[in-house]
Design an enzyme around this catalytic site. Structure first.
Site, mmCIF file in Angstrom:
data_model
loop_
_atom_site.group_PDB
_atom_site.id
_atom_site.type_symbol
_atom_site.label_atom_id
_atom_site.label_comp_id
_atom_site.label_asym_id
_atom_site.label_seq_id
_atom_site.Cartn_x
_atom_site.Cartn_y
_atom_site.Cartn_z
ATOM 1 N N ARG A 238 0.860 -1.183 0.000
ATOM 2 C CA ARG A 238 0.000 0.000 0.000
ATOM 3 C C ARG A 238 0.895 1.231 0.000
ATOM 4 O O ARG A 238 1.951 1.239 0.654
ATOM 5 C CB ARG A 238 -0.909 0.040 1.231
ATOM 6 C CG ARG A 238 -2.124 -0.880 1.153
ATOM 7 C CD ARG A 238 -3.154 -0.410 0.120
ATOM 8 N NE ARG A 238 -4.309 -1.282 0.034
ATOM 9 C CZ ARG A 238 -4.419 -2.334 -0.783
ATOM 10 N NH1 ARG A 238 -3.440 -2.652 -1.593
ATOM 11 N NH2 ARG A 238 -5.519 -3.061 -0.795
ATOM 12 N N GLU A 267 -2.650 7.892 -4.412
ATOM 13 C CA GLU A 267 -3.095 7.354 -5.712
ATOM 14 C C GLU A 267 -4.585 7.529 -5.968
ATOM 15 O O GLU A 267 -5.036 7.525 -7.119
ATOM 16 C CB GLU A 267 -2.738 5.865 -5.829
ATOM 17 C CG GLU A 267 -3.549 4.951 -4.921
ATOM 18 C CD GLU A 267 -3.147 3.475 -5.042
ATOM 19 O OE1 GLU A 267 -1.936 3.189 -4.934
ATOM 20 O OE2 GLU A 267 -4.034 2.632 -5.247
ATOM 21 N N HIS A 299 -1.278 0.487 -9.613
ATOM 22 C CA HIS A 299 -1.987 -0.510 -8.790
ATOM 23 C C HIS A 299 -2.538 -1.633 -9.681
ATOM 24 O O HIS A 299 -3.721 -1.932 -9.652
ATOM 25 C CB HIS A 299 -3.116 0.165 -7.994
ATOM 26 C CG HIS A 299 -3.429 -0.556 -6.714
ATOM 27 N ND1 HIS A 299 -3.636 0.081 -5.520
ATOM 28 C CD2 HIS A 299 -3.583 -1.882 -6.445
ATOM 29 C CE1 HIS A 299 -3.903 -0.797 -4.579
ATOM 30 N NE2 HIS A 299 -3.880 -2.009 -5.113
HETATM 31 P P1 NAI Z 1 -1.565 -11.483 4.535
HETATM 32 O O1 NAI Z 1 -2.541 -11.062 5.582
HETATM 33 O O2 NAI Z 1 -1.581 -12.909 4.039
HETATM 34 O O3 NAI Z 1 -0.070 -11.174 5.039
HETATM 35 C C1 NAI Z 1 0.288 -10.017 5.726
HETATM 36 C C2 NAI Z 1 1.475 -10.370 6.608
HETATM 37 O O4 NAI Z 1 1.931 -9.175 7.230
HETATM 38 C C3 NAI Z 1 1.131 -11.355 7.728
HETATM 39 O O5 NAI Z 1 2.072 -12.416 7.745
HETATM 40 C C4 NAI Z 1 1.212 -10.511 9.006
HETATM 41 O O6 NAI Z 1 1.684 -11.248 10.131
HETATM 42 C C5 NAI Z 1 2.224 -9.451 8.596
HETATM 43 N N1 NAI Z 1 2.088 -8.192 9.349
HETATM 44 C C6 NAI Z 1 0.971 -7.504 9.613
HETATM 45 N N2 NAI Z 1 1.268 -6.367 10.277
HETATM 46 C C7 NAI Z 1 2.606 -6.350 10.420
HETATM 47 C C8 NAI Z 1 3.513 -5.443 11.027
HETATM 48 N N3 NAI Z 1 3.090 -4.333 11.637
HETATM 49 N N4 NAI Z 1 4.829 -5.751 10.972
HETATM 50 C C9 NAI Z 1 5.257 -6.905 10.396
HETATM 51 N N5 NAI Z 1 4.450 -7.800 9.827
HETATM 52 C C10 NAI Z 1 3.140 -7.526 9.834
HETATM 53 O O7 NAI Z 1 -1.770 -10.458 3.337
HETATM 54 P P2 NAI Z 1 -1.368 -10.663 1.807
HETATM 55 O O8 NAI Z 1 -2.487 -11.319 1.078
HETATM 56 O O9 NAI Z 1 -0.014 -11.237 1.707
HETATM 57 O O10 NAI Z 1 -1.351 -9.134 1.316
HETATM 58 C C11 NAI Z 1 -0.437 -8.183 1.847
HETATM 59 C C12 NAI Z 1 -0.865 -6.793 1.414
HETATM 60 O O11 NAI Z 1 -0.679 -6.656 0.013
HETATM 61 C C13 NAI Z 1 -2.387 -6.505 1.609
HETATM 62 O O12 NAI Z 1 -2.637 -6.053 2.928
HETATM 63 C C14 NAI Z 1 -2.644 -5.434 0.594
HETATM 64 O O13 NAI Z 1 -2.511 -4.166 1.201
HETATM 65 C C15 NAI Z 1 -1.542 -5.619 -0.447
HETATM 66 N N6 NAI Z 1 -2.093 -6.029 -1.751
HETATM 67 C C16 NAI Z 1 -1.762 -5.287 -2.857
HETATM 68 C C17 NAI Z 1 -2.282 -5.626 -4.112
HETATM 69 C C18 NAI Z 1 -1.922 -4.875 -5.356
HETATM 70 O O14 NAI Z 1 -2.610 -5.025 -6.392
HETATM 71 N N7 NAI Z 1 -0.880 -4.064 -5.368
HETATM 72 C C19 NAI Z 1 -3.235 -6.723 -4.258
HETATM 73 C C20 NAI Z 1 -3.457 -7.489 -3.030
HETATM 74 C C21 NAI Z 1 -2.921 -7.108 -1.826
#
Ligand code: NAI
Length: 342
Positions: A238, A267, A299
């Protein structure tokens, strides 16, 4: 049949195509809307018990109040991230929020790898040069990924796939996560460490944590100063994980050697739109676009056929489950935001 009247905001041709195809299995009564869902446009959903929103909508308290008074009961996010919704307010109004927690971590992870490769081998510059019959190689020197250290911040669904891909290139992997994934650590020999060691050691740093109050500007001037001079920074998470002004300063000094950004903190209202006939009003984005070593995509990391089909299917299944009064596996609750506090 459990049909629901559903208003879908911020739709483009690719969304409508995927949602219409998936809806053959659900038969909801769908109205596609082009505007983003904001406090100004929320009244368009008056009379719709369900609305569907995407990442650059702004579902704040006022938008929620308008939706609520128009009879909306369900907000179905067709995204994994939910940082654009005021969850406390939604909960207070009794509005249910659901999302698509996983649709294709591969789509985002592969786009991350595309940014790394394109930036490293300067494909964006080579493409333009060759089209102008400029076959010079000056300024196009890259580096072997093999043997370099890749630091992955957040090893959830997407970060884990990034780890596997980067291991394929022969990178050494360091990671930081509040909840280390021990099986990933064994499978691809990721070593979990703290952020300061990751910053100090990594040649490439890629961000995959959700945006929350605790991760806002996680990469600020102080973090950038700890990184290896010339580091490559990739953000497909993000925009606001990264302080864009601090990044510009670090790029100007050479502290950051390359930046690949699929997201940008301002964005909203810019990405997903064709503004080529207008004067770009965002000076920070305009400055970022001037660097030869910055590659920005709007994005689009999620944008694969498979991801769009999965997003459409899970979104419409979430709406059906709500209509049938079933347990909502993909419900987002206000306390989930707090779960990311270190
Ligand atoms: P997920 O929930 O599977 O993984 C997130 C990880 O971050 C988890 O392992 C969690 O323990 C860790 N985490 C959370 N807060 C933290 C912190 N303060 N410090 C360290 N680690 C922390 O999520 P996923 O599916 O891997 O997606 C990650 C992010 O990618 C989403 O939240 C979204 O914002 C972004 N995203 C971007 C897309 C794009 O098109 N550019 C599309 C899909 C997701």
């Amino acid at each position: 049949m459990h049909k629901m009247k559903l208003a879908i905001f911020d739709t483009h041709a690719y969304d409508r195509e995927a949602l219409t195809a998936a809806n053959a299995r659900y038969a909801h009564d769908i109205t596609y809307l082009e505007p983003r869902l904001t406090r100004e446009t929320a009244s368009l959903a008056s009379g719709f018990p369900a609305v569907c929103s995407f990442v650059n909508d702004r579902v704040d308290a006022q938008a929620l109040a308008t939706l609520h008074s128009g009879g909306t009961r369900l907000i179905a996010l067709r995204s994994a991230g939910y940082n654009h919704v005021d969850l406390d307010q939604a909960c207070g109004l009794g509005l249910v929020v659901v999302r698509v927690p996983e649709y294709s971590p591969h789509a985002v992870a592969e786009h991350t790898a595309a940014l790394v490769l394109a930036l490293n081998r300067k494909i964006h510059r080579a493409y333009n040069r060759v089209r102008e019959a400029n076959f010079s190689l000056e300024g196009l020197v890259g580096f072997d990924l093999f043997g370099k250290t890749c630091g992955i911040v957040g090893t959830g669904k997407i970060g884990a796939v990034v780890a596997r891909i980067m291991q394929g290139f022969g990178c050494r992997l360091l990671a930081f996560d509040l909840n280390p994934n021990e099986s990933l650590a064994t499978e691809v020999s990721v070593r979990y460490t703290d952020l300061s060691e990751l910053y100090r050691e990594a040649d490439i740093i890629s961000l995959h944590v959700p945006l929350a109050p605790t991760t806002h500007h996680l990469i600020d001037a102080a973090a950038l100063a700890q990184m290896k001079p010339g580091v490559m920074l990739i953000n497909t998470g993000r925009g606001a994980l990264l302080d864009s002004r601090a990044l510009i300063d670090a790029l100007k000094r050479g502290q950051v050697g390359a930046a690949g950004l699929d997201v940008y903190e301002e964005e909203e209202g810019v990405f997903f739109r064709n503004l080529s006939d207008q004067v770009l009003q965002d000076d920070v984005l305009a400055r970022l676009l001037t660097f030869p070593n910055v590659l920005i995509t709007s994005h689009q990391a999620f944008l694969t056929r498979e991801a769009l089909a999965n997003i459409a299917d899970t979104t419409l299944a979430n709406v059906s489950a709500f209509e049938r009064g079933e347990h909502l596996l993909n419900e987002v609750r206000a306390e989930q935001v707090l779960a990311t506090v270190p």
